[in-house]
Design a protein around this motif. Structure first.
Motif, PDB file in Angstrom:
ATOM      1  N   ILE A 147       0.811  -1.225   0.000  1.00 34.65           N
ATOM      2  CA  ILE A 147       0.000   0.000   0.000  1.00 34.65           C
ATOM      3  C   ILE A 147       0.840   1.269   0.000  1.00 34.65           C
ATOM      4  CG2 ILE A 147      -1.930  -1.149   1.144  1.00 34.65           C
ATOM      5  CD1 ILE A 147      -1.151   0.352   3.713  1.00 34.65           C
ATOM      6  N   ARG A 148       2.150   1.159   0.295  1.00 33.90           N
ATOM      7  CA  ARG A 148       2.942   2.384   0.386  1.00 33.90           C
ATOM      8  C   ARG A 148       4.417   2.080   0.188  1.00 33.90           C
ATOM      9  NH1 ARG A 148       5.432   5.278   4.783  1.00 33.90           N
ATOM     10  NH2 ARG A 148       5.377   7.531   4.476  1.00 33.90           N
ATOM     11  N   TYR A 167       7.642   9.104  -2.973  1.00 35.25           N
ATOM     12  CA  TYR A 167       6.540   8.396  -2.325  1.00 35.25           C
ATOM     13  C   TYR A 167       5.583   7.815  -3.365  1.00 35.25           C
ATOM     14  CZ  TYR A 167       8.239  11.168   1.580  1.00 35.25           C
ATOM     15  OH  TYR A 167       9.036  11.743   2.534  1.00 35.25           O
ATOM     16  N   TRP A 168       5.069   6.642  -3.032  1.00 39.19           N
ATOM     17  CA  TRP A 168       4.023   6.010  -3.839  1.00 39.19           C
ATOM     18  C   TRP A 168       2.974   5.464  -2.881  1.00 39.19           C
ATOM     19  CZ3 TRP A 168       2.144   1.050  -3.526  1.00 39.19           C
ATOM     20  CH2 TRP A 168       1.239   0.653  -4.522  1.00 39.19           C
ATOM     21  N   ARG A 169       1.718   5.654  -3.230  1.00 39.43           N
ATOM     22  CA  ARG A 169       0.624   5.100  -2.442  1.00 39.43           C
ATOM     23  C   ARG A 169      -0.314   4.345  -3.366  1.00 39.43           C
ATOM     24  NH1 ARG A 169      -4.625   6.378  -1.217  1.00 39.43           N
ATOM     25  NH2 ARG A 169      -4.502   8.304  -2.411  1.00 39.43           N
ATOM     26  N   ASN A 170      -0.763   3.180  -2.917  1.00 37.98           N
ATOM     27  CA  ASN A 170      -1.695   2.363  -3.703  1.00 37.98           C
ATOM     28  C   ASN A 170      -3.004   3.121  -3.895  1.00 37.98           C
ATOM     29  OD1 ASN A 170      -3.473   0.351  -4.670  1.00 37.98           O
ATOM     30  ND2 ASN A 170      -2.262  -1.241  -3.668  1.00 37.98           N
ATOM     31  N   GLY A 181      -6.042   6.463   3.734  1.00 35.94           N
ATOM     32  CA  GLY A 181      -5.466   7.278   2.673  1.00 35.94           C
ATOM     33  C   GLY A 181      -5.187   8.687   3.143  1.00 35.94           C
ATOM     34  N   TRP A 184      -2.160   8.689   5.396  1.00 33.21           N
ATOM     35  CA  TRP A 184      -0.910   8.569   4.657  1.00 33.21           C
ATOM     36  C   TRP A 184      -0.505   9.922   4.095  1.00 33.21           C
ATOM     37  CZ3 TRP A 184       0.719   9.846  -0.128  1.00 33.21           C
ATOM     38  CH2 TRP A 184       1.965   9.371  -0.505  1.00 33.21           C
ATOM     39  N   TRP A 185      -1.487  10.643   3.506  1.00 32.82           N
ATOM     40  CA  TRP A 185      -1.187  11.958   2.933  1.00 32.82           C
ATOM     41  C   TRP A 185      -0.695  12.902   4.016  1.00 32.82           C
ATOM     42  CZ3 TRP A 185      -2.816  16.861   3.954  1.00 32.82           C
ATOM     43  CH2 TRP A 185      -2.492  17.838   3.010  1.00 32.82           C
TER      44      TRP A 185
END
Length: 201
Positions: A147-148, A167-170, A181, A184-185
């Motif tokens: 997921i991250r 950064y990468w988020r699913n 979500g 995470w942001w």
């Protein structure tokens, strides 16, 4: 100095700096003396750092290039497991997954960087990428969705000014109700603010 503290730990670096001051307090040390003293105290080869950061104008810039999930089709029939044949577990579309993670180094600066992986079940994994190649691909098989991904999650590389692609988020997470979500942001935003307020040296 801020970057060395991030890479090797602030306490270790402070001890190394104190040793350097003590060793050369009555002399006129050169840059090579400084490097040699730090290497002796830290027990690390810092030639790559001084060549890339001190003796050149290279800047670090890493990126998460892509993350791909491929669902592994369950095997029908029998499988060999623990010394005997047994019926294959067909499972469902929740896994297992083959996950491909591609990271890139956009500049000429070469150095190690931490990479953090966060999985669907909450597991967090840290790895060190040596950064020697311009690109690296990691392939994982997991029952959980990734997921991250975060490159340099602690902001150890204070010299990196372009961090938005670290950064990468699913995009499919969270799957159900909740605010993962958003959290995470918020976490990413706080890291950027912390980086911007770091003392520069």
């Amino acid at each position: 100095i801020e970057t060395l503290g991030g890479l090797y730990g602030e306490d270790r670096l402070l001890r190394a700096l104190r040793a350097y001051v003590h060793e050369h307090r009555f002399g006129h040390p050169s840059g090579d003396d400084f490097q040699a003293s730090l290497e002796s105290s830290l027990g690390e080869d810092l030639g790559w750092f001084f060549d890339s950061v001190i003796r050149s104008d290279r800047l670090p810039d890493w990126a998460v290039l892509s993350v791909r999930h491929h669902w592994i089709k369950p095997v029908d029939g029998l499988v060999w497991r623990e010394g005997s044949w047994s019926e294959a577990d067909a499972g469902g579309e929740s896994g297992p997954w083959r996950i491909e993670i591609e990271l890139g180094r956009r500049t000429e600066l070469v150095g190690p960087v931490e990479v953090e992986l966060q999985w669907e079940g909450g597991r967090v994994e840290r790895r060190t990428w040596d950064g020697r190649d311009r690109f690296v691909r990691w392939t994982e098989e997991s029952p959980e969705v990734l997921i991250r991904v975060a490159v340099d999650p602690d902001g150890a590389w204070a010299l990196e000014t372009r961090r938005v692609d670290n950064y990468w988020r699913n995009p499919d997470w969270p799957r159900g109700p909740g605010h993962a979500g958003v959290l995470w942001w918020l976490d990413g935003a706080l890291r950027v603010v912390g980086f911007l307020t770091m003392p520069w040296s």
